[in-house]
Structures are given as C-alpha cells and as structure tokens.
Scaffold this motif. Structure first.
Motif, PDB file in Angstrom:
ATOM      1  N   SER A  40       0.871  -1.166  -0.046  1.00 58.24           N
ATOM      2  CA  SER A  40       0.226   0.135   0.029  1.00 58.24           C
ATOM      3  C   SER A  40       0.765   1.318  -0.077  1.00 58.24           C
ATOM      4  O   SER A  40       0.577   2.282  -0.728  1.00 58.24           O
ATOM      5  CB  SER A  40      -0.896   0.026   1.378  1.00 58.24           C
ATOM      6  OG  SER A  40      -2.122  -0.583   1.032  1.00 58.24           O
ATOM      7  N   GLU A  41       2.028   1.266   0.660  1.00 58.31           N
ATOM      8  CA  GLU A  41       2.730   2.482   0.779  1.00 58.31           C
ATOM      9  C   GLU A  41       3.485   2.809  -0.400  1.00 58.31           C
ATOM     10  O   GLU A  41       3.365   3.862  -0.786  1.00 58.31           O
ATOM     11  CB  GLU A  41       3.788   2.008   1.926  1.00 58.31           C
ATOM     12  CG  GLU A  41       4.634   3.198   2.403  1.00 58.31           C
ATOM     13  CD  GLU A  41       6.026   2.982   3.415  1.00 58.31           C
ATOM     14  OE1 GLU A  41       6.358   3.772   4.038  1.00 58.31           O
ATOM     15  OE2 GLU A  41       6.148   1.701   3.567  1.00 58.31           O
ATOM     16  N   ILE A  42       3.982   1.720  -1.122  1.00 56.20           N
ATOM     17  CA  ILE A  42       4.373   1.786  -2.356  1.00 56.20           C
ATOM     18  C   ILE A  42       3.535   2.282  -3.254  1.00 56.20           C
ATOM     19  O   ILE A  42       3.803   3.456  -4.116  1.00 56.20           O
ATOM     20  CB  ILE A  42       5.177   0.432  -2.899  1.00 56.20           C
ATOM     21  CG1 ILE A  42       6.319   0.199  -1.951  1.00 56.20           C
ATOM     22  CG2 ILE A  42       5.728   0.902  -4.230  1.00 56.20           C
ATOM     23  CD1 ILE A  42       7.024  -1.149  -2.186  1.00 56.20           C
ATOM     24  N   LEU A  43       2.404   1.838  -3.467  1.00 58.62           N
ATOM     25  CA  LEU A  43       1.451   2.230  -4.363  1.00 58.62           C
ATOM     26  C   LEU A  43       0.889   3.768  -4.211  1.00 58.62           C
ATOM     27  O   LEU A  43       0.477   4.542  -4.954  1.00 58.62           O
ATOM     28  CB  LEU A  43       0.412   1.343  -4.372  1.00 58.62           C
ATOM     29  CG  LEU A  43       0.480  -0.148  -4.938  1.00 58.62           C
ATOM     30  CD1 LEU A  43      -0.679  -0.806  -4.603  1.00 58.62           C
ATOM     31  CD2 LEU A  43       0.694  -0.030  -6.350  1.00 58.62           C
ATOM     32  N   GLY A  44       1.034   4.323  -2.772  1.00 57.43           N
ATOM     33  CA  GLY A  44       0.569   5.236  -2.646  1.00 57.43           C
ATOM     34  C   GLY A  44       1.547   6.470  -2.688  1.00 57.43           C
ATOM     35  O   GLY A  44       0.960   7.591  -2.591  1.00 57.43           O
ATOM     36  N   ALA A  45       2.703   6.183  -2.695  1.00 61.16           N
ATOM     37  CA  ALA A  45       3.796   7.148  -2.738  1.00 61.16           C
ATOM     38  C   ALA A  45       3.634   8.010  -3.949  1.00 61.16           C
ATOM     39  O   ALA A  45       3.344   7.391  -4.995  1.00 61.16           O
ATOM     40  CB  ALA A  45       5.100   6.631  -2.734  1.00 61.16           C
ATOM     41  N   ASP A  46       4.021   9.335  -4.062  1.00 61.47           N
ATOM     42  CA  ASP A  46       4.085  10.192  -5.325  1.00 61.47           C
ATOM     43  C   ASP A  46       5.239   9.589  -6.154  1.00 61.47           C
ATOM     44  O   ASP A  46       4.771   9.743  -7.707  1.00 61.47           O
ATOM     45  CB  ASP A  46       4.149  11.342  -4.951  1.00 61.47           C
ATOM     46  CG  ASP A  46       3.155  12.202  -4.301  1.00 61.47           C
ATOM     47  OD1 ASP A  46       1.862  11.469  -4.320  1.00 61.47           O
ATOM     48  OD2 ASP A  46       3.274  13.407  -3.580  1.00 61.47           O
ATOM     49  N   GLU A  47       6.185   9.099  -5.784  1.00 61.38           N
ATOM     50  CA  GLU A  47       7.467   8.850  -6.323  1.00 61.38           C
ATOM     51  C   GLU A  47       7.785   7.586  -6.186  1.00 61.38           C
ATOM     52  O   GLU A  47       7.847   7.132  -4.909  1.00 61.38           O
ATOM     53  CB  GLU A  47       8.514   9.728  -6.539  1.00 61.38           C
ATOM     54  CG  GLU A  47       8.200  11.198  -6.977  1.00 61.38           C
ATOM     55  CD  GLU A  47       8.476  11.318  -8.460  1.00 61.38           C
ATOM     56  OE1 GLU A  47       9.385  10.361  -8.948  1.00 61.38           O
ATOM     57  OE2 GLU A  47       7.713  11.916  -9.149  1.00 61.38           O
ATOM     58  N   ASN A  48       8.320   6.686  -6.918  1.00 65.39           N
ATOM     59  CA  ASN A  48       8.916   5.474  -6.411  1.00 65.39           C
ATOM     60  C   ASN A  48      10.288   5.136  -7.083  1.00 65.39           C
ATOM     61  O   ASN A  48      10.603   5.208  -8.244  1.00 65.39           O
ATOM     62  CB  ASN A  48       8.120   4.084  -7.113  1.00 65.39           C
ATOM     63  CG  ASN A  48       6.733   4.082  -6.027  1.00 65.39           C
ATOM     64  OD1 ASN A  48       5.704   4.225  -6.732  1.00 65.39           O
ATOM     65  ND2 ASN A  48       6.875   3.970  -4.681  1.00 65.39           N
ATOM     66  N   THR A  49      11.056   4.695  -6.254  1.00 63.86           N
ATOM     67  CA  THR A  49      12.432   4.055  -6.986  1.00 63.86           C
ATOM     68  C   THR A  49      12.304   2.845  -7.713  1.00 63.86           C
ATOM     69  O   THR A  49      11.339   2.239  -7.419  1.00 63.86           O
ATOM     70  CB  THR A  49      13.546   4.263  -5.855  1.00 63.86           C
ATOM     71  OG1 THR A  49      13.192   2.828  -5.032  1.00 63.86           O
ATOM     72  CG2 THR A  49      13.787   5.180  -5.060  1.00 63.86           C
ATOM     73  N   ASP A  50      13.250   2.308  -8.478  1.00 66.56           N
ATOM     74  CA  ASP A  50      13.041   1.258  -9.491  1.00 66.56           C
ATOM     75  C   ASP A  50      12.921   0.052  -8.193  1.00 66.56           C
ATOM     76  O   ASP A  50      12.492  -0.953  -8.567  1.00 66.56           O
ATOM     77  CB  ASP A  50      14.387   1.007 -10.300  1.00 66.56           C
ATOM     78  CG  ASP A  50      14.149   1.940 -11.454  1.00 66.56           C
ATOM     79  OD1 ASP A  50      12.905   2.562 -11.789  1.00 66.56           O
ATOM     80  OD2 ASP A  50      14.837   1.909 -12.519  1.00 66.56           O
ATOM     81  N   GLU A  51      13.875   0.265  -7.132  1.00 63.75           N
ATOM     82  CA  GLU A  51      13.916  -0.797  -6.241  1.00 63.75           C
ATOM     83  C   GLU A  51      12.734  -1.016  -5.584  1.00 63.75           C
ATOM     84  O   GLU A  51      12.184  -2.141  -5.494  1.00 63.75           O
ATOM     85  CB  GLU A  51      15.050  -0.527  -5.155  1.00 63.75           C
ATOM     86  CG  GLU A  51      16.465  -0.629  -5.869  1.00 63.75           C
ATOM     87  CD  GLU A  51      16.751   0.436  -6.520  1.00 63.75           C
ATOM     88  OE1 GLU A  51      16.274   1.615  -6.400  1.00 63.75           O
ATOM     89  OE2 GLU A  51      17.724  -0.007  -7.437  1.00 63.75           O
ATOM     90  N   GLU A  52      12.004  -0.007  -5.348  1.00 66.21           N
ATOM     91  CA  GLU A  52      10.576  -0.001  -4.616  1.00 66.21           C
ATOM     92  C   GLU A  52       9.572  -0.829  -5.748  1.00 66.21           C
ATOM     93  O   GLU A  52       8.552  -1.422  -5.316  1.00 66.21           O
ATOM     94  CB  GLU A  52      10.147   1.519  -4.318  1.00 66.21           C
ATOM     95  CG  GLU A  52      10.503   1.765  -3.100  1.00 66.21           C
ATOM     96  CD  GLU A  52      10.422   3.564  -2.818  1.00 66.21           C
ATOM     97  OE1 GLU A  52      10.745   3.759  -1.611  1.00 66.21           O
ATOM     98  OE2 GLU A  52      10.081   4.172  -3.746  1.00 66.21           O
ATOM     99  N   VAL A  53       9.666  -0.105  -6.960  1.00 67.49           N
ATOM    100  CA  VAL A  53       8.607  -1.014  -7.960  1.00 67.49           C
ATOM    101  C   VAL A  53       8.951  -2.453  -7.977  1.00 67.49           C
ATOM    102  O   VAL A  53       7.876  -3.123  -7.981  1.00 67.49           O
ATOM    103  CB  VAL A  53       8.998  -0.279  -9.195  1.00 67.49           C
ATOM    104  CG1 VAL A  53       8.014  -0.933 -10.304  1.00 67.49           C
ATOM    105  CG2 VAL A  53       8.493   1.161  -9.069  1.00 67.49           C
ATOM    106  N   LEU A  54      10.268  -2.970  -7.992  1.00 62.13           N
ATOM    107  CA  LEU A  54      10.434  -4.505  -8.086  1.00 62.13           C
ATOM    108  C   LEU A  54       9.861  -4.930  -6.867  1.00 62.13           C
ATOM    109  O   LEU A  54       9.567  -6.207  -6.722  1.00 62.13           O
ATOM    110  CB  LEU A  54      12.012  -4.491  -8.070  1.00 62.13           C
ATOM    111  CG  LEU A  54      12.589  -4.621  -9.690  1.00 62.13           C
ATOM    112  CD1 LEU A  54      13.850  -4.783  -9.717  1.00 62.13           C
ATOM    113  CD2 LEU A  54      11.744  -5.862 -10.392  1.00 62.13           C
ATOM    114  N   GLU A  55      10.068  -4.093  -5.703  1.00 64.03           N
ATOM    115  CA  GLU A  55       9.676  -4.723  -4.499  1.00 64.03           C
ATOM    116  C   GLU A  55       8.064  -4.940  -4.520  1.00 64.03           C
ATOM    117  O   GLU A  55       7.727  -6.338  -3.993  1.00 64.03           O
ATOM    118  CB  GLU A  55       9.871  -3.929  -3.155  1.00 64.03           C
ATOM    119  CG  GLU A  55       9.690  -4.322  -1.799  1.00 64.03           C
ATOM    120  CD  GLU A  55      10.045  -3.511  -0.545  1.00 64.03           C
ATOM    121  OE1 GLU A  55      10.471  -2.218  -0.973  1.00 64.03           O
ATOM    122  OE2 GLU A  55       9.579  -3.707   0.328  1.00 64.03           O
TER     123      GLU A  55
END
Lengths: 354, 354
Positions: A285-300
C-alpha cells in the motif's frame, strides 16, 4: 482470428479515411460537417484533427474492435463489407480514448513513440481526442447502410448509455490510483473494467446487433460476451504489465512497472493486499500510495504480487471470464465459422504477449 | 433579461442536481446509468464526477444557455417548467467545455479560483469534463417531456452535428494561436466563432425547436439567431480581454492580456494586422508568435490594437451581428414578451462588462 484481423485491416483503414481523410480539403469539410456560415480553414483542421488521428492509427493497433464488429455482422447473416463505416465507430472512439488517457496519465510513450500531446501539444492532442468521440457518431446520421429511423435512435441511445458508463469506469480508476488509502473490492474492480473497457466492447456487439436488426435477447447476449471478453482483456493487460516488468518478456513499449508507479488498484493488487501478511500488505500500500517510487521499490511491489500468487489468481479469473463469455455465445446460434472466430477471440485476448 | 436569469436560476440548478446529484449514492447510479454488472463505487464517482461538476457550478455562471432555452420554449407556447431537464443539456455541456478548455490552455484561474485541474489533478478534471459531454445527452433517452421517437432522433442528430463542429472550431482556434506565422482571414475567424461558440448556442435554439416540434424553417431561424448572437458574444469577449487589460475596467478574473499571451488571432488582431503599417504589423505578429512575453510586450501589442482602431472595428462588427440576429426573429413571430427578452439578450451579450 489473426488471419481475419490481417485480412480486414486495409479495408478498415480505407473506411476510416472516408470519415477523416488523410488530406483535408474544403469539399470534404462541407460534405461531412455541412456548409460553413463563413469560411473553413482546411489547413488548420488538417493539423488539428487529421494529422494527430492518422499519426496514431499509422503507428499500429490491430483494429480488433472493427474486425469483431464485422465478425458479428457476418454471423448475423449480413455482408460485412456493407457495414464498414459502422465498424469504424468503436475503432475511432477507442483511438480517441487513447489520446485522452495519455493526457490524463501524463504518459510519455504510446506505441513505442512519443505520446501525441508531446508531439502536437496538449491542446491539439486533447481536442483531436475529444473530436474522435463525436466524429464517428455522425456515421449513424449519415446512415450508409440505410437502416430505419428506429434503429438509428436505438443506436444513439445505446451509444449514450455506454459512453456514459465508460466515463464512470475511468473516473473510478483514476480516483483509486490517486488516492493511496482507498479500499477497493474485487467486485468494484471488475465493475471498473466492465465500464472502462467493457463498454467499448459492448458498443461493438450492440451496434452490430442493432444495425442488423436482431432481437433484444441476442443484443444482450453478444453485449455480455463482449463485456466479459473485455474484462478478461483488461485483466490480461494488468498481468502483462507485471510479467513484462518482472523481465519475463520482451519490450512492452511502456515504462517499466507503469501500473505500480501510477498506484493502480489492479485485480492483482487487490488479491495481494488480501492474501499477504499485514506487514507486507501495508508495505505494498505504501509503495502504491507514494508520489514517486525508485526502481527498487517498484520491483519490491512486483515481488509482493508474485509471491502472493496474484498473477495466477488473476489469470484464473481472466480464464473464467473468457469461459463465461463463450457460454453466452450458445444462446445466439451463430454458424460454426463465426462461433470459431469468436471463441478464438476470447483466447487471443488473454494469451497475447503484447 | 437579467430578471429572467435570476428568476430561473434556482430551478435550473435543481434540475441539474436531478441529473447529477451533489451526493452520489448507489441508488442514483443504478437509476441513471443502469444496473452494474458487479458493484459501483459511489464514493469514487462522488469525487471523480459530482464534486468537480458542482465545484464549478457553485462558483457562478449565469446559466444563460439554460434560460435562453426556456425563453424559446415559452415563446413556442409551451410551459418551460416541463422542459427544465432539457435546459440542462447545453448548460452541462458548456461547463464541460470550460473544464476541458482550461486543461488545453493550461489556465490557472477559473471564475476567480484555481482552475479545476489544479484542484483535482488533470486526470480527474479532464474525465469529469468529458463525462459532462455525455451525461446531458442521456436526457434525450430519459425523455422527461414524453416527446416522439422522431423528435428524439432529430435531437440526437442535431447534437452530433453541432458537437462535431464545436471541435472543428476549437481545433482551428488552437492551431492558429500555436502557429505564429499563420494567416487568418476575418471570415475564417467568424467561422471559428460560429463553430466553437455558435454551435452551443445553436444547440440551445434547435433543441427548443425540436422538442416543441417546430417546423424546419423556425428551427433554422432561431439557430441563426443564436449563432449570430454567440459570435457577437465571442467578439465581445475578445474586446473585454483587451479593454480590461488596458486597465479601463475592473477585475476580469483572468490573467492580464491573456489572449495576447496565448497568441490568439482575434478579430481585433486580424484587423490590426491589416490596418497597421507593415513594421507595426510585423511587431504585433512577433509578440503574438513568441513563446513568452514580458508585461511590456503585452502592453505594446494591446496599444497596437488600440491605435489601429481595432476595438471600435470589432465592436461595430459585433453590433452588426447582433442586429442581424434580431432580424432573424422577425420570421418567427414570437409574442411581444419573448421578442423583448430575445432582443434584450443580443444587447446583453455585447454590453456586459464581465
């Protein structure tokens, strides 16, 4: 189905060019839009309308909405060649929604090249996209197959019905991925797909039924077939975005992990949020809700979906919807050839790899 | 006319609320859009559709398109109260175009407050604006005044006709102000206004004529009245932008010298380019064609318009169009009261100061 698609494509593009020619002149403008009160500017309309439309069409697209319409028409015992202008209605509508969606999503790439608002400016792109919502609807007035006034009114009422629900679906989708905290059920997700993607499919099916004067029961059965197939298609799209992003397939022509970056509440996400441990779900939820994501977060996030079995879950749901779509065909009693094409089509939408 | 506007306003807003309530629930969604296949998300649709729509409507607007429709209906001998839902059609369409125009122009202010895409995000604003193109068209299907199928079909055909030309007009306008070098004639400018602004006026007039079952001659006469009045209105708008920017009037709720900054080819600009000395005309072109302008440059362009007598020229053209609009009324033989209101209206659109 692949042969049918390839076979019809040139004729479809010719029919679209009869509605919006590649080269605009005053004669065309007068015949399609009516006499001007003062004086049209054909060169301005060339750049504002015909150029963006053909730029997008020439980049590709399978024209499957037009072909599906023609398959229905043939299945209803009519000569599809006579109904080509109507086949362009869902096709031009669809390409209009692509241009508008790309402005809404601030997308940079479309079909491997810059999105149209990057090429022409947001104003031209948006106006062209919106014009493509109304251009094809004029075909019903032009009445190329000489259908009755009753059928034309039914066509307009159907189109207004479906185009309204399209915007409901798009509204739900946008609202959900803008709002990190929102709780979406699988049923609401399927409704969003049924509205956003399904309504254009329903237009294909219902228009074919209305124009060839089928019963309300037949119209409703093919509409359900098209809606179920379209929802399966949308789920297939969501699966492809995740699979391709996980590096399992080739070039997708989109940015990597697009849906995660946009915070989309796909069926995969809804499943993973329900099936994962609370801490993992909260992280997703946190990753999806963030305004920006790093490539690592997207992969996570993608890994959380994978580990929750959400890809298999979504594929099972899509296959189940496609099977139900095929069941709807039984009520219609098409000839074997049409039946085969329509059944193949429900497989094609899920098994495609781009 | 001012009294008529004030008198009808609450009833019009109530009628709009019957089409899109301020508070969305599942019951409304089912009754207006039909049963969902799965499950709607009323809260999502509240935020994506009803909130932006009412945000814009509550900021103001005179609802003159709806009132003009009702004046026509009364003039045609029918009870306007019965036709209130139809009066909302041009009003909702108009407010939809405002939202979309502001995205296209990247405007920051609307009716003195942030443009809707700044408040809700570009995606929500745009989808709401586009939804407002289709929501009102469903009224014709709902058929609140019980008109015949023939009239409903005529209404749809008319709406598709006019909404197509609206996008032609907007396309020409955008294309011209994006392209510094383009040559626009006064006739092309008037056509652009007739399409972009005039078509919505024509919808008001033609819808009133169709729904109350008038002859084709009457429908065409009121359509011409509305188109001429709308073109005069648009020219009045262009004059106001220059006059207010020159500091002659109060707060316009827009940025200073907006049209010059956007490089708009208004009737004033077309006149000044023809009437000024070549060097002055070239300088005007240069300022209009530049991507960015300083305040000094904007003032310089405004002074060129002023010195060329372009404000007086445009006002004369607007008054002439308004006079021709009044002439169209003679063919219709309205009662004195309706005639007075419609004549007043052609003065109101030019003499307004905001």
């Amino acid at each position: 189905m692949r042969e049918t698609l390839a076979e019809w494509r040139p004729a479809i593009d010719e029919a679209i060019a009869d509605i919006v020619p590649r080269e605009i002149d005053a004669e065309y403008l007068e015949s399609f839009f009516g006499e001007p009160t003062y004086e049209y500017d054909p060169e301005g309309i060339q750049r504002a309308l015909a150029d963006p439309l053909w730029e997008l069409l020439d980049r590709g697209g399978k024209r499957w909405r037009a072909v599906l319409f023609l398959v229905f028409v043939e299945g209803f015992g009519e000569d599809p060649a006579e109904y080509l202008p109507y086949a362009c209605i869902p096709e031009i509508l669809h390409n209009g929604t692509i241009i508008v969606d790309d402005v809404e999503d601030e997308a940079s790439i479309r079909r491997g090249e810059p999105a149209l608002h990057h090429l022409y400016g947001q104003d031209i792109a948006l106006n062209a996209g919106n014009a493509m919502y109304f251009l094809p609807l004029k075909i019903v007035t032009e009445n190329p197959a000489g259908v009755s006034a009753e059928q034309r009114l039914a066509a307009y009422e159907m189109l207004m019905d479906e185009l309204n629900r399209t915007h409901l679906g798009q509204g739900m989708d946008i609202r959900w991925h803008n709002q990190g905290e929102v709780h979406v059920t699988a049923e609401q997700y399927l409704e969003m797909c049924a509205c956003k993607t399904g309504c254009l499919g329903r237009i294909v099916a219902r228009l074919a039924a209305i124009i060839t004067d089928q019963s309300a029961e037949i119209e409703e059965a093919v509409a359900r077939y098209a809606e179920l197939t379209a929802v399966a298609f949308q789920i297939g799209d969501d699966i492809l975005d995740v699979e391709n992003s996980l590096g399992r397939a080739g070039d997708f022509g989109k940015e990597f992990g697009n849906d995660v970056r946009e915070g989309k509440k796909t069926l995969l996400v809804i499943h993973a949020l329900e099936e994962s441990a609370p801490k993992t779900a909260a992280r997703l939820s946190e990753i999806l809700g963030a305004d920006e994501n790093t490539d690592e977060e997207v992969l996570e996030a993608l890994s959380i979906l994978e580990e929750a079995g959400s890809i298999e879950y979504a594929r099972d749901r899509a296959l189940e919807l496609a099977a139900r779509a095929r069941e709807e065909l039984e009520a219609v009693e098409f000839d074997d050839e049409t039946d085969r094409k329509l059944r193949e089509f429900t497989e094609f939408v899920i098994e495609r790899d781009v």
